[in-house]
Structures are given as C-alpha cells and as structure tokens.
Scaffold this active site. Structure first.
Site, PDB file in Angstrom:
ATOM      1  N   THR A  82       6.784  -8.938  19.339  1.00 32.04           N
ATOM      2  CA  THR A  82       6.541  -9.689  20.566  1.00 32.04           C
ATOM      3  C   THR A  82       5.100  -9.486  21.045  1.00 32.04           C
ATOM      4  OG1 THR A  82       8.854  -9.606  21.182  1.00 32.04           O
ATOM      5  CG2 THR A  82       7.289  -9.984  22.950  1.00 32.04           C
ATOM      6  N   ASP A 118      16.346   4.651   8.963  1.00 30.34           N
ATOM      7  CA  ASP A 118      16.685   4.087  10.245  1.00 30.34           C
ATOM      8  C   ASP A 118      17.686   5.048  10.854  1.00 30.34           C
ATOM      9  OD1 ASP A 118      16.538   2.375  12.294  1.00 30.34           O
ATOM     10  OD2 ASP A 118      17.564   0.709  11.325  1.00 30.34           O
ATOM     11  N   THR A 178       7.341  -4.217   9.828  1.00 25.82           N
ATOM     12  CA  THR A 178       7.686  -4.893   8.576  1.00 25.82           C
ATOM     13  C   THR A 178       7.791  -6.404   8.775  1.00 25.82           C
ATOM     14  OG1 THR A 178       9.985  -4.533   9.108  1.00 25.82           O
ATOM     15  CG2 THR A 178       8.967  -2.952   7.645  1.00 25.82           C
ATOM     16  N   GLY A 179       7.889  -6.853  10.026  1.00 23.98           N
ATOM     17  CA  GLY A 179       8.131  -8.264  10.290  1.00 23.98           C
ATOM     18  C   GLY A 179       6.855  -9.085  10.233  1.00 23.98           C
TER      19      GLY A 179
END
EC number: 2.4.2.57
Lengths: 507, 507
Positions: A204, A257, A199-200
């Site tokens: 990384t 979640d 979703t971001g």
C-alpha cells in the site's frame, strides 16, 4: 584500546579494524566489539571486519549505519574492547531447548534486535527457534508489547481510533485506498501505516506514493490524522515497532511465516498507533497464506484474544483470496483503479464489495452505523463523493496534488497484450505467476509497470481476445516479462471439457 | 550488468556496490549477487554492502576472502546480477518444519556452506533447525559423508591408520602430545589433525605450535605421516572437512552443542584422514560436556554405529572429566609437562594414566598388543624412550627443533602465587574459572601464559601454601588475571567440617 574514528561509507552495521589492533583486543572477523565515545557518553556494539591495508593501526573504520547511533565525527577518539556476550543469546538458546520467553527476556531480545546488538545470524537464530518451538499467547503478548515499547507511539486525545490490516497474499489488494478515506469521511480517525512490497508487486505504501509522499515521522502522522482524519504512510519511516522490519528481513530468505511473530507484528503496529478498533482482513484460499476457513477462524480467534489482552477491540473478516482484487497489479494501474472507484466508477465489483464490507465492519464497531448497516453507510460515503473529498484532503496533507484524477495516473508506455490461444474458458489464473510478471515488468519501482487483467478465472474468451496486458516503463523490462511469461503461462484457457477419458480396453 | 573489479582489503566475504548499481540490479544491503568472470569461467555468489561514495558507479568492490575464490585482478570486467535463491534454503526450511534431510539435500547444504553461498545468518538457521529438530543416524551419516566429500582426503596405501579424538571440556588435556608419539613408535600411522582453542586455554594445535609449525596442506600431512608415522597439525589449515569449522563458528555464540553435528564433525575428520581405527575419549562429569556415564555410553554407541556405517572400527573411553589432566593449563606449561613425561618424569599420574590407557586401546585394536596388554605396551614405548625419539622425529618433520628439551620450554616471566588463606582442604577447583584466568593471563596467544596448579581437589594445604601460580608474558595481563581471580575464586579451601549445624532451639 583507544582508536581514532574514520568514517567509512559502507551500508553494513559494522566496523573495520586493522588486523593488528583486532589481535590486540582479541577479536576475530565477525566478533563483537564495544565502542565507547566517552566524551559523548555513547557506547555501542558492532561486528568486526578486519583489514591489513585499508586503514592504519590505531584507526577504527566506522560504517555508516553504525554511525547513525555512535554519531562520531572523523578523528574522534573512542575506546574499543571485545564485547560481552549479550544476555539475549542465552534466552534464544533457551527457546531452542524448548523453553518459554519471559516478559523481561522478550524485551531484552527485542531491544538487542532494534539497536543491532544482535547480528543477522543471531536474529535468524531467534526467528528460527521461535518458529520451530512456537510462541504461546503469553509470549506473543510480551513480544507485541516489547515491539511497541522499543519504538514510537501515537497518542490521540480523541477516540475511537480505527485501524485495519490485510494479512496479504492476494495480488491487487488496493482496498486501503478506499477504506481509509471512507472511515475518515465518517468522522473517525484512521492513521494507517503500510508496508512496501516485499515479495508482492506493490505494498500500500508503494501505491500511495504515486499520489503523495509517504515517509513521515510518527509525530507527523499523528498531526496529519488529527487534521484530516486519516493518513496512508509507509510504516518503515515512522519508527513504529521497528523490530518488526528486522524480524521480517530474516524470515524472508526461508519464507518463514511464523504465526506468533506475525500476529505480534500486526498487533504491535495497531497498538502503537493508539487504535481502539481494529479490523483484520484474512484472505483465505489456495495459494494464499491461509488455505482453509478453519485455519482462518483459528487465526482470527488469536487476533481477537491478543486484542483483548491489549485493550483493543478486534474483528476479523475472512475474505475470498483465490483471485486478485480488482483487475490491476502495479502502482499506477492500481491507483488508477482505486481513484476511479472513488470518483464513481461502478466497478470492479470485487474491489468495491471488499472495501465496503471491511469499512462497514469498522463503522459498526465504532458505533457510527447500527449492526448490519455498516456496508450501506460505507457505500453512501463512497457514492456521495465524501470519500473522494476525504482522499483529496489526505493527499494534500501528505504533500501531494489534491486535484489529481484517475485519468492522470497512466500505465507505462510499453505494453503487450496476451491473447487467448483458442476459444474456451480461463480455467486458471496463477496469482504468483502474475505477480512475478508484474515485478519483471518493473513493478513496484517503475510506477507505470504492471498488469491489467481483462478476463479473470471462469471468463469465456474467444481465440485472440486479450486476456491481460503487461505494461512497463522501459522496453527491455517489457521484453523480459514477455519472455518469462511464455514459460510461466500464468493463464490457462481450455474448453469446459478438460480431458477425454477413453473407454476401458476390452481385455 | 557489467562492472569493473576493485579489490578491497576487507576480511568479510562480500562485495561493495554503488547504491545506484545496486538499485539497477535490484538488490539491497545483504542481498545476494552472482558475479561471473566470463573470461576465466568463474562464477561466485556474495552478499552485498552498498555505498554512495567509496566506489564509483560501474565498479564492484570485491573483498579479500571472496577474491580467494573469484581470483580477479583489479580492473577485471565481471557480470553481476541478482542471484537466485539457493535451493538449500528450502531444505533448511523443511528441517524447521520437522522434515528429514536426504543425502542429496545434505550435500547441497554442505557445499553451499563451504563455498560461502549461504550467509552467516542462513548457516545459523541450518544449525539451529538441526539442533532443535535433531538429525537421525541416516542424516548424521549423510552429513559426515558430505563434510568429507567437500574437503580434501588423505589416501594411505599402508594400513591400519589410527586416529583419536577427545570430546573436550576438560582443561589441560595434553594427552595427544603423548599418544601420537606412542602410537607412531609402535609402527602404526597416526595423522592427527587438531583444533585451536575456541573456548579453552589451548587446543592441541596451539600446544604443538610451541614445538613446530602446525599449518600444512593435507598432502603434506600425509607425506609427513608416511615418513615418521605421525604428525600433529592444525586441522584448519588442511582443508579437511572444511564445513565443520564454519558450522562450529555459528554454534559458538549460542553454546549450541548439537549432538548429531558434533558426531558427524568428529567422524568426518577421522574418515577424511583415512583412519581405520579410532579411539574416542569421552570425559564424563559435572561441568564437562557429558554429565553422566549413561549419557556417555549413549554417545559412545552413536560413535560406534556411525563408524560401522563408514567402515571404521571405533572404541570409546569414558574418562574422568571433573578435574584437569596433569597440573598445567596454557601452551608452554602444558608442553613442558608433556615433554617431561616423554623424557621420563614419573608424574603427573593423571596425564600418564590417561594417555597410556587410550594409546593402549588403539594398540589392542590394531593388533599390536593382545587384549589387555595395550596399556603395558604403551608404557614400555614411553619408558624406553621410543616415544620421545618418535616425538623428536615428528617435531623435526614439521620443521621444529628436534633437540628441544622440556627445560627449554619455560612459562612467562611474570608470575603470581595464589596461596591458601587458611589451613584446610582444597574442596573446590573450578575448571571453567581456571580456564578463564589462563585466558585472561594471555593463553593461548601468549605461549608463556597459563596456570600451574600445585594442589588439586582434595589436597590438604596449610595457610600460605601456594595453591596455583598464574604466569603471563605481559605484566598488565597478569594483573588483570589476578584482579578477576579475586572475584572468581576458582579455588575454595575449607576445613573438613564445612558447616556447623547448631542444635535446634528448645521451643
């Protein structure tokens, strides 16, 4: 019945049967068949689509992802029959009815998830039932072990091996790009597997990919780590704890979640890479996954207990999660920011402080630094240039250009400054709206897309000052981000007096 | 982006995109797209498969079931974009978290189920969450009304309209073939929609299909009922409460029998056909869906309450569910048995008693018979031949042969007698094993396949007496049924003394 394989390039793990054949073996659309290539000794299950025209009777269309397992060539004869109902369905039903999973049941379910015996709907039912009725610590341990067993593992001969994980929910959290080289520069090993953005605006793995390839099999990750002390790779390519990716896929539509599954998923990856020492970063605050320190401490205790059960030492760091880390969101912008810090830039303070704190905890746990001295040691490794040197080795071993400099990593050519509409203070900077804008601008797929935030919450601004800049690689994406940004209003500037309460009326 | 439609004959409600196009609109396998045919003013959602070779970039492969809604022709330009997340997903998440559905939320979910906006996995999550956290009577009412609203309805001008339903779980339950003509012969209307077998050896629709076509649109069912007083059709073809079929499909893999959903599903169908008077048959006993009379009474009260809320009069009959009804299992065998009773056969007693009892309740509720006189009135309608005459009219109006006789309906040509291995009593007749054998023999697809049970539980048999006969239309199916029957042992014959307990040893 015997059918002949026709390979179909469709990315869906199923098969296509002629409706006559489907009727003969008594399966309907969506039912499960067992397909056996008896010569090769391979037998797999798959879900059925039917057709009356695309293929002939006597032929079975095998879609691409299924053939990754079946490995049949065009024209291979296979035996196809209606499949037995997998046992794992009754275990899932038991959880629906409030029961507990045993160790063997958990392993059976996870195996069936990994080899696609369970359909998306069935995995969703597993996720839903586990979420609603919960998993106790025994069940979380079973799940962790099952995830590890059904994937590949790294086996280091020299220990300790360090790992870290951030629970997520904070944009711009590029700390791994600093922590890994710092830890590796101390002489410890840190084989870091990371995710891509779900979703971001960038996981990384998306960031590291700006600097070097990130897709490696597990054995390669181990070799690279043995050689230079660290690696930053995409976990999805390693086949480490592969069940996890699938579980997350089916949690995503509901924004589930599930605590137990999340803990198991994080710890399975740490266990599978052979980590002895693990630091978990738990960002706390409104709009993050963990709203209060109390909740964060509870989660921390669970991570620590599971670590004990698995023989790993775990420490957790509750971190400030209400504001982005550093000033940037988006692959090139974040990588530029992190590289600049490795090259000696004295800020951004939030990024440096957080990275050094977490690296410091790991250094203390591994006995590299005395208790209370980890932060300083991490700071020394950063300031001395040793972390930069180590990062270059990591970039090189992963096949990137080790001479890369922060200044080489530039944002997209299209930009737009969002300016303060009046004098005042930035009283609100909405993280999720910022992430939405970065994604609309093209992040993480377009590496140059993203945001550079000049005025964080609490900053005094004058009318016309730039508050943040949107960057994009393609003009139309920039325009779309600007357009939506006008509606989303991710930044609010107000005077310190927010509202004037008029005196009460005289009645 | 604009893509051109290519129709693909695949029975799966999705679309196929070239992976380049998928990347451009930012969707991955399994994601949801919105497809708009702007000229026709139609917009639908579908899930995405991807390919790199089966279709060209610029083309969207539209699978058959989706095109039933989109109705595009080959080459139609459509606008395709990544779809918004349906609101119903957050409502489902609320139920996972223990919340209650509102009326509007329920309607939204049911709409999204009916038009395939929700994926199988998402419907599974809905079913699972509703099963685990339950639905209260308000939510059950909302669900019933939503199921009715999203499908077609019958609107009779003359009332009362009668309906009946059996909860299921008992093999050989062919009573509808007697009840419908009895009720219709009394002058009442009974538009009976039935299901096909899911786990059983034949649903009522499978049985009726031996005698006449059963697939009709709702309007046709109403016309036929107005003409002859009754009809026995397959509900799946009518588009009455279409959400129900889908919900059942996703409950099936887990053998979920969610009380609230089941009640809503039964009552939605009754409400949608315009029934005023409803009799629910609740078979009770070990191995049925309802194990004890207490449980049966509780369920009955729920049906009655929901009926009151919807303005329908409901009575329930707890029936003996531990043994099959009549002697036969399988389409031709059951139809033969029912027709023979209509023609005047004096047995089987279990079939006649049960059918007359339930028909009698309906006759009393409708005021056709005085309280306590319904059974006798039903018996008169049966014995006088009026029910047979009515059944012939029903067969004719549905397009079957009204001159059909019981003797015309014969079982399959391949048969095998299972004989008593010794003198003794039939102490066990395992219903679910019998159903499995009937299905293996080919039932309900092969109409001649099934079982004729000569000695029910408690019957005295001599060694070599036939206990039951397996019939099949195809020899290999008979053989398979025999083979499995040897292992399943659906019948146990023992002497009345089951076990000899030896005297205790002298210590």
């Amino acid at each position: 019945m015997k059918l002949t394989v026709k390979l179909l390039d469709i990315a869906n793990r199923g098969v296509l049967l002629h409706s006559t054949d489907a009727q003969n073996i008594r399966v309907r659309d969506g039912d499960r068949v067992q397909i056996a290539d008896e010569t090769a000794g391979i037998s797999v299950q798959a879900h059925v689509d039917t057709t009356s025209s695309l293929i002939e009777p006597g032929v079975i269309g095998v879609y691409r992802p299924l053939n990754a397992t079946l490995a049949a060539s065009e024209g291979t004869p296979v035996e196809v029959r209606s499949a037995e109902r997998p046992l794992s369905l009754s275990y899932i039903k038991k959880k629906m009815d409030g029961g507990r999973f045993t160790k063997d049941e958990t392993l059976e379910i996870v195996k069936d998830i990994v080899d696609d015996t369970l359909s998306p709907g069935e995995i969703t039912a597993y996720v839903t039932a586990s979420y609603i009725n919960g998993l106790d610590m025994d069940e979380v341990e079973y799940l962790t072990r099952a995830m590890v067993e059904t994937g590949e593992r790294l086996q280091f001969t020299r220990h300790p091996v360090v790992d870290k994980h951030s629970i997520g929910g904070v944009p711009g959290n590029k700390i791994t790009l600093l922590i890994v080289p710092i830890i590796a520069a101390s002489g410890l090993r840190i084989p870091k597997t990371s995710s891509r953005a779900i979703t971001g605006a960038g996981g990384t793995a998306d960031l590291m990919e700006v600097l070097a390839p990130v897709s490696f099999p597990a054995a390669e990750v181990q070799k690279m780590t043995e050689k230079v002390g660290g690696a930053i790779v995409w976990g999805g390519a390693t086949n480490i704890a592969p069940a996890d990716d699938k579980i997350i896929t089916y949690e995503y539509p509901f924004r589930i979640d599930a605590r137990g599954q999340m803990i198991a998923s994080v710890m399975a990856k740490k266990f599978a890479v052979g980590a002895d020492i693990v630091v978990i970063d738990i960002p706390v605050g409104r709009n993050t996954k963990i709203a209060t320190p109390q909740e964060g401490r509870k989660l921390a205790r669970e991570f620590i207990e599971l670590g004990e059960r698995l023989g790993m030492r775990v420490e957790c760091a509750l971190s400030y999660g209400e504001s982005l880390v550093g000033h940037t969101i988006g692959p090139n912008l974040e990588v530029h920011e992190a590289l600049a810090v490795l090259e000696g830039a004295p800020e951004p303070n939030s990024l440096i402080q957080k990275s050094l704190s977490i690296a410091g905890i790991a250094l203390e746990m591994a006995g590299k630094a005395a208790y209370g001295q980890g932060f300083d040691m991490a700071a020394d490794l950063l300031r001395s240039g040793k972390a930069l040197e180590k990062m270059r080795q990591i970039i090189e071993v992963q096949g990137g250009d080790p001479t890369v400099k922060a200044e080489d990593i530039v944002p997209g050519e299209y930009r737009f400054d969002v300016r303060a509409p009046q004098d005042g203070y930035v009283i609100e900077l909405n993280n999720s709206a910022l992430v939405t804008l970065a994604r609309l601008a093209g992040s993480p797929y377009d590496h140059g897309a993203g945001l550079d935030i000049h005025a964080k919450k609490g900053t005094r601004v004058r009318k016309g000052d730039p508050i943040f800049t949107i960057y994009a690689d393609r003009e139309w994406r920039l325009e779309r981000a600007i357009e939506v940004g006008r509606v989303l209003m991710p930044v609010v500037v107000e005077g310190m007096v927010l509202e004037r309460i008029p005196p009460e009326r005289w009645v």
